[in-house]
Write a protein that holds these residues in place. Sequence first.
Motif, PDB file in Angstrom:
ATOM      1  N   LYS A  93       2.638 -12.718   3.947  1.00  0.00           N
ATOM      2  CA  LYS A  93       2.134 -11.344   3.956  1.00  0.00           C
ATOM      3  C   LYS A  93       1.122 -11.180   5.090  1.00  0.00           C
ATOM      4  N   ARG A  95      -0.948  -7.958   6.664  1.00  0.00           N
ATOM      5  CA  ARG A  95      -1.313  -6.552   6.472  1.00  0.00           C
ATOM      6  C   ARG A  95      -0.392  -5.931   5.418  1.00  0.00           C
ATOM      7  N   ASN A  96       0.363  -4.858   5.798  1.00  0.00           N
ATOM      8  CA  ASN A  96       1.237  -4.201   4.818  1.00  0.00           C
ATOM      9  C   ASN A  96       2.675  -4.696   4.871  1.00  0.00           C
ATOM     10  N   ASN A  97       2.958  -5.614   5.770  1.00  0.00           N
ATOM     11  CA  ASN A  97       4.317  -6.136   5.885  1.00  0.00           C
ATOM     12  C   ASN A  97       4.433  -7.436   5.075  1.00  0.00           C
ATOM     13  N   ASP A 120       8.675  -3.614   2.049  1.00  0.00           N
ATOM     14  CA  ASP A 120       7.413  -2.895   2.128  1.00  0.00           C
ATOM     15  C   ASP A 120       6.657  -2.946   0.797  1.00  0.00           C
ATOM     16  N   TYR A 121       7.096  -3.859  -0.067  1.00  0.00           N
ATOM     17  CA  TYR A 121       6.413  -4.063  -1.351  1.00  0.00           C
ATOM     18  C   TYR A 121       6.536  -5.551  -1.706  1.00  0.00           C
ATOM     19  N   GLU A 122       5.777  -5.946  -2.685  1.00  0.00           N
ATOM     20  CA  GLU A 122       5.789  -7.350  -3.114  1.00  0.00           C
ATOM     21  C   GLU A 122       6.680  -7.520  -4.347  1.00  0.00           C
TER      22      GLU A 122
END
Length: 874
Positions: A93, A95-97, A120-122
């Motif tokens: 991970k 930042r947001n990626n 774009d999510y975990e």
Amino acid sequence: MLLSEQDQFLSYNGEVLVFQLSRPKRAEEADDKTMNLCVRRMAFNRDTKLFVQKSSGVFSMGASHSEIDVICCSCTTDSRTGIILPCILMKKKKRNNVKYFLLLLHSSNQFEPSFYFKLDYELKEDIRLFAGPSLLWRHANKLFYISSNTCVVQSAPVQLSSVVWTGEIVGEGSVVLGIRTACLPEAEDPDGFSVSDRAIWGSEFFGYAVETQKMLTGTCFMPHAYSRVVSSVYVCKSERLKKQLRISLVAITHKKQLIWFQNGVPKGVCELPYEKPCSVKPALTSSSDLLFVVSFASGNSCVVQRRDRLQVTSKWQKVKCVLVDDFIGSGSEQLLLLFKDDSNTDVLSTFKITDLGEVNYASGINYKHDVPAAEGLQENGLLTVRALETRLQAGWTSVRELQQHLGLQKRVILESCRALIDLVEERTHILPKSKENQCLYLIYLKFFCKEGLVSLWDDVENPADSLSKETSLTPNVPEHFTEELWQRVVGDSLVVGVKLTESFYLSLSDVSLSLVMDQDFSSISPIIKCQSKIIKLNKAFSTLAVSSSQIEPPPKKIKLDMHSRNDLKNEFPKRSSRIQVDGAKTVTAVTSLSPLLAFHHVCCIVLLHARKQNQQNDSLQQSKNITVLCGKIFLSLEDISNGRYSVKMLRDNSYCTGSMEDILAVLAVSVRFSFQIVSCDCTLTPVSSWLLGEMECTPFKECQDNVFCHKAGNVHGTIFNWALKNPFEGILTVFCRNLTVLFQCLHSLARALPPSCGVKLLRSGSKGVLFEQLALALEKEMLTLKNSLFFKETKAENSLTWGNESGKKINNAPLASLLDTEEGVQQFRKKLQKEREESVRSMNQIINGALYQKIAFKIAEAQLSSDMIVWRLA
């Protein structure tokens, strides 16, 4: 290596793989640009009872301003090779990626990247690794998956609230079992139960085949009613029978339950000891017991054993991880429990290996101070237990095979009885339509023919002519060969009698009756066990004769049962001068009454079995087995309660009013004993006085030489026959129920007789008659042996050429002239050698099996007849 929160444990081929993230020491003070994924292969050492490191490997990753984590690990199948390999899912991970990548670990400790993808999510919900390798997860109530073949994230066209299982199903490939909101159809579903079920509970199970994108019915796994409580599932077995999917599985619920389902039906339930169960996995131990290991969110674990019922057998607390594999190399699985221990940070420091049986290893025990032979004793005991288990399983296999064999025999006997009933009633018998049953029956049919028994079914194969001609089940019998068929109840016995005409009986021997139930009972044999007797009464009753089919010695009786046919063509004749022509023979069958009363109403077929004799020109006889139908009898509990078939022996003035059938019934259930009474100095008048006085006997109207005992007590119902040869010698015949009654009668008689009287027990049959029968039996035995040898020599003469070879003839010159010259001596030597060879060939002939069996049976039956007479004379 120190233990951290990022450590992941995985069992693979009996080893424990420990995965851990760490930074290299040379970069500790740097900019944190590199992260290592380390793996250590740990194996259990049975000498030190500890886990030791076998090898290790490292995979380096760039970690500049990134957060790297191990999400999960599992063993999955590599679709390229079909080999099961450890598989690790990593997350990177920045930042947001969020980037995910999958690694495969080979036996050389080399890591191979399989595929990666970005989101774009975990990933947080229902993450599953399965064959391919492939990855599946749930996000926003949708199902997503990616495989190494496509490397593209795909979405399944289903909405679901949870995934409870992922695995392989026969014929479907990789299948996801999930729970979703119930989707009621607009039209009425033909499966009404399923509609109402989903309508009530609001949710349902469904199966989704990933490769074929096919939906599977959830009810083949579990009823929809359980969809609200099930948290995890393990499918134990899946198969297809007649295009129907059959599945066996266990499920754990939020209600602290473990439930066993088979074909969608709950078969067992067990209450779990802790709250919030989260996963279940199986283990097959050395005792072939299937265990289910349940893990809980609280860090506890328990084991549920499935034998007669589901039950919790063990439980542990503060468990960090439970692995299942063959850690000690015994060939079966064990449980490895890794416990939480804050005081010790070493890898695999606190553990326990067990199979809930003989295997039990734990950390913290100093095995060095144990007795040196303790380990050997434990291993020897383990090997002994395994050997005993193997023998026990082999024994159970033999028992099951024997049960199947006995079940087959029972079916064949039942079918034979039905065929016999159809045959005597002139009905066409139809074999069962099942191909399996027909094949089994044909196997036994061949066995019957091989043993010389008679087939009651339509033979597929043509048996030998010698067998087909020996037994006739539909003989040429007179139209009226029976005079009467009757039945009586005497105590706990049922007596069935058939009165035969005298002319028909004179042509029979070895006569007996059998009773066959006419009802179709599939669970019991229709053949009724009974004992046959032949009773002949003339008008005077003075020549009463009672013979039983059970008087021969037990070994000889076995021989008769094994060889029930008679193909001897040389049978010695019965002496007709001994046979009385007035009166008729009655054949009786006695059986226990109480088992028949369990059916309330019983219909029995009465069959007569005998050997029918035909007189031959050479004064010998040829016999043939026959079976004829005599009729049917009906019996009910109501008739017996009303006394319809009871024996009535009443006093009428100075006589007993019993009918002839009543007399025969009492004689049939009685045991006969004959005593010779001799007095030297006085007449035997006290015997008659004793019968009429103390024993309170009265003669029968039908046969006045025999008296019936009316005295109260055990002796009541005893029949006596007193025949005087002269005033000083007589024969007393006693027909009583048992030996106790006989001893009471003899005790009373001894007090009535003078002291000088002698009482001697007589064998059945007159010595003079037995001597004549023995002479005829020995003559028949000699003729049988002679005919067998003559038949053998005839065959030898037809197959050998005596003293002749290739047209050459040896000159039969005088012995002296032959020995004069050297050439003559050689000629004589050749002639002598040839005669010797021909003699050896004549003594070592080879005959076929059927001919030898026929000759051996003739000789054995002839010897059996003479042996029986000698036994009776002894």
